[in-house]
Design an enzyme around this catalytic site. Structure first.
Site, mmCIF file in Angstrom:
data_model
loop_
_atom_site.group_PDB
_atom_site.id
_atom_site.type_symbol
_atom_site.label_atom_id
_atom_site.label_comp_id
_atom_site.label_asym_id
_atom_site.label_seq_id
_atom_site.Cartn_x
_atom_site.Cartn_y
_atom_site.Cartn_z
ATOM 1 N N ARG A 78 -39.377 36.385 7.005
ATOM 2 C CA ARG A 78 -38.523 35.201 7.167
ATOM 3 C C ARG A 78 -38.914 34.121 6.166
ATOM 4 O O ARG A 78 -38.088 33.313 5.749
ATOM 5 C CB ARG A 78 -38.590 34.666 8.612
ATOM 6 C CG ARG A 78 -37.873 33.340 8.789
ATOM 7 C CD ARG A 78 -37.378 33.051 10.213
ATOM 8 N NE ARG A 78 -38.318 33.424 11.251
ATOM 9 C CZ ARG A 78 -39.436 32.760 11.571
ATOM 10 N NH1 ARG A 78 -39.769 31.660 10.908
ATOM 11 N NH2 ARG A 78 -40.219 33.185 12.534
ATOM 12 N N ASP B 298 -22.987 21.212 -6.109
ATOM 13 C CA ASP B 298 -22.615 22.615 -5.901
ATOM 14 C C ASP B 298 -22.087 23.135 -7.237
ATOM 15 O O ASP B 298 -21.018 22.718 -7.696
ATOM 16 C CB ASP B 298 -21.552 22.693 -4.798
ATOM 17 C CG ASP B 298 -21.118 24.126 -4.479
ATOM 18 O OD1 ASP B 298 -21.215 24.991 -5.368
ATOM 19 O OD2 ASP B 298 -20.662 24.359 -3.343
ATOM 20 N N TYR C 237 -15.723 22.188 -1.309
ATOM 21 C CA TYR C 237 -15.398 23.478 -0.680
ATOM 22 C C TYR C 237 -15.045 23.257 0.803
ATOM 23 O O TYR C 237 -15.657 22.393 1.457
ATOM 24 C CB TYR C 237 -16.623 24.384 -0.823
ATOM 25 C CG TYR C 237 -16.483 25.720 -0.156
ATOM 26 C CD1 TYR C 237 -15.649 26.703 -0.673
ATOM 27 C CD2 TYR C 237 -17.196 26.006 1.005
ATOM 28 C CE1 TYR C 237 -15.529 27.926 -0.055
ATOM 29 C CE2 TYR C 237 -17.086 27.236 1.628
ATOM 30 C CZ TYR C 237 -16.243 28.189 1.090
ATOM 31 O OH TYR C 237 -16.128 29.402 1.712
ATOM 32 N N LYS D 247 -20.547 34.507 -4.989
ATOM 33 C CA LYS D 247 -19.436 34.432 -5.933
ATOM 34 C C LYS D 247 -19.867 34.959 -7.307
ATOM 35 O O LYS D 247 -20.166 36.110 -7.446
ATOM 36 C CB LYS D 247 -18.905 33.007 -5.999
ATOM 37 C CG LYS D 247 -18.706 32.359 -4.612
ATOM 38 C CD LYS D 247 -17.597 33.003 -3.814
ATOM 39 C CE LYS D 247 -17.527 32.514 -2.378
ATOM 40 N NZ LYS D 247 -17.449 31.069 -2.212
HETATM 41 C C1 LIG Z 1 -17.839 30.189 -1.294
HETATM 42 C C2 LIG Z 1 -18.349 28.855 -1.600
HETATM 43 C C3 LIG Z 1 -19.327 28.264 -0.789
HETATM 44 C C4 LIG Z 1 -19.870 28.943 0.452
HETATM 45 O O1 LIG Z 1 -20.550 30.114 0.140
HETATM 46 P P1 LIG Z 1 -20.708 31.344 1.161
HETATM 47 O O2 LIG Z 1 -21.619 32.272 0.441
HETATM 48 O O3 LIG Z 1 -19.346 31.897 1.427
HETATM 49 O O4 LIG Z 1 -21.298 30.801 2.429
HETATM 50 C C5 LIG Z 1 -19.788 27.005 -1.144
HETATM 51 N N1 LIG Z 1 -19.311 26.357 -2.221
HETATM 52 C C6 LIG Z 1 -18.359 26.885 -3.013
HETATM 53 C C7 LIG Z 1 -17.877 26.117 -4.195
HETATM 54 C C8 LIG Z 1 -17.855 28.151 -2.737
HETATM 55 O O5 LIG Z 1 -16.902 28.676 -3.521
#
Ligand SMILES: *Cc1c(COP(=O)(O)O)cnc(C)c1O
Length: 399
Positions: A57, A182, A110, A207
């Site tokens: 963990r 982000d 997001y 992504k």
């Molecule tokens: C998909 C996404 C997230 C969240 O990510 P997950 O892996 O689906 O939890 C956060 N920020 C952006 C810009 C995203 O495209």
């Protein structure tokens, strides 16, 4: 490693320490715990005086290789990883925000992040101020009133709006705030916010970093003193990245540089093509000169990214007819994979919002998000051409 270029780093960075038995690839270590015959050594590792692993963990060798690769690509001091991108975001905010604190952000984050801001943080008596995305003066004004965190995303999902990172870093630091961004849409290939002074960079590794839509993960990197606190929050709260997912993400990242180059150029070509289509009202892509954020994007990004969106005449009805006709696109909620992915924003990034909330965010119900894959560009354009050609004329009259 620090003086090599991005493509070389994507391949080699972060791996050496984990290669055992002469392996040329990072092993997937599935062991939940790590044993010690020497009680003193065990103690030294457990209290952090000596490098090593204790319990899955907290840390794991495969997961550590993934963190190190991201850390080096972003030019960060430290990195820690999570089971998903949302876990990275929620754990980071949870580390720094307490009742009575204030956070300033933008309206176009997001969808999941926006839900944290509008639903969960207010319940904890944390004040959230969401500014119009792209209104730098308003952001500066709100930040100057005082805030613990300035949280940004650029480019944004789904209309790829751009915020001036350097300018916001100055505003944030003048107010004593932690500046978080982000960077999922840009990836470290196109944009390195730490070079511009940002304190913490977050990725949904699900992504572009992974790039193959076969593993979930998240990562935060940046200032070591801050990442240490986030790591501590995560090791206790438990949103740990699985070693198998870490391996898949690591393998995906070896081609990050190649994929992003192709996705940048495919997205640019698709955006330029869409501007010539009668059915299309608006095309949103920072690589287009008429995009409001084009000049700022040019200043702070090396490439404009693989994400674009466009709105169609006839709204939802047109979307309903058009998307099923595409042969080389997955109709799905994710983005950043090697295959092209399309989806209506009202079903994907902003499904958590009401139609009224979407309208307020400038997201028409007929908006289509397009994540360019690495296919041959001629095939992507031909695919769109044949799909538009099949639309019933009646819809165009309605638009
Ligand atoms: C998909 C996404 C997230 C969240 O990510 P997950 O892996 O689906 O939890 C956060 N920020 C952006 C810009 C995203 O495209």
């Amino acid at each position: 490693m620090m003086d090599t270029r991005m493509g070389t780093k994507a391949l080699w960075a972060g791996e050496k320490e984990q290669l055992v038995h002469g392996a040329t690839q990072v092993p997937v270590v599935h062991s939940v715990s790590f044993g010690y015959d020497d009680m003193d050594e065990w103690y030294e590792v457990a209290v952090g005086n000596k490098k090593g692993h204790i319990y899955g963990r907290n840390t794991n060798p495969t997961v550590e290789a993934f963190e190190d690769k991201v850390k080096i690509l972003e030019g960060a001091e430290a990195a820690t990883s999570f089971s998903t991108g949302m876990a990275a975001i929620s754990n980071t905010l949870g580390t720094f925000l307490f009742p009575g604190d204030r956070i300033v952000s933008i309206k176009d984050t997001y969808g999941g992040t926006n839900k944290i801001f509008t639903e969960f943080l207010p319940k904890q008596h944390i004040e959230v101020e969401l500014c119009e995305t792209g209104d730098h003066e308003l952001l500066e004004e709100e930040v100057a009133k005082g805030c613990k965190v300035l949280y940004l995303e650029t480019p944004t999902n789904p209309t790829v709006k751009i915020t001036d990172i350097e300018r916001m870093v100055k505003a944030g630091h003048d107010a004593g705030a932690i500046v978080i961004i982000d960077n999922t849409f840009a990836t470290p290939i196109n944009q390195n916010p730490i070079e511009l002074g940002v304190d913490l960079v977050i990725h949904s590794a699900t992504k572009f970093l992974g790039g193959h839509a076969d593993a979930l993960g998240g990562v935060v990197c940046g200032r070591e003193d801050l990442v240490d606190q986030i790591y501590h929050y995560r090791e206790i709260n438990g949103a740990t990245l699985d070693p198998m997912a870490a391996y898949l993400l690591l393998r995906g990242m070896k081609t990050l540089h190649l994929r992003i180059e192709r996705q940048n150029s495919n997205a640019q070509r698709v955006a330029e093509y869409l501007q010539t289509v009668d059915w299309v009202d608006d095309v949103f892509y920072p690589g287009l000169e008429n995009h409001p954020g084009h000049d700022i994007a040019k200043k702070q990004m090396r490439g404009f990214g693989g994400m674009l969106s466009f709105s169609v005449k006839g709204g939802v009805d047109t979307v309903r007819h058009l998307l099923p006709e595409l042969k080389y696109a997955n109709r799905a909620a994710n983005l950043g994979a090697v295959e092209t992915i399309v989806g209506p924003s009202r079903t994907t990034s902003h499904v958590e919002c009401t139609p009224e909330e979407r309208a307020a965010m400038g997201i028409p119900e007929g908006l289509i998000r397009y994540s360019a894959g690495i296919e041959d560009i001629e095939d992507l354009i031909q695919d769109l051409e044949q799909a538009f050609a099949k639309l019933p004329d009646g819809l165009l009259a309605k638009g």
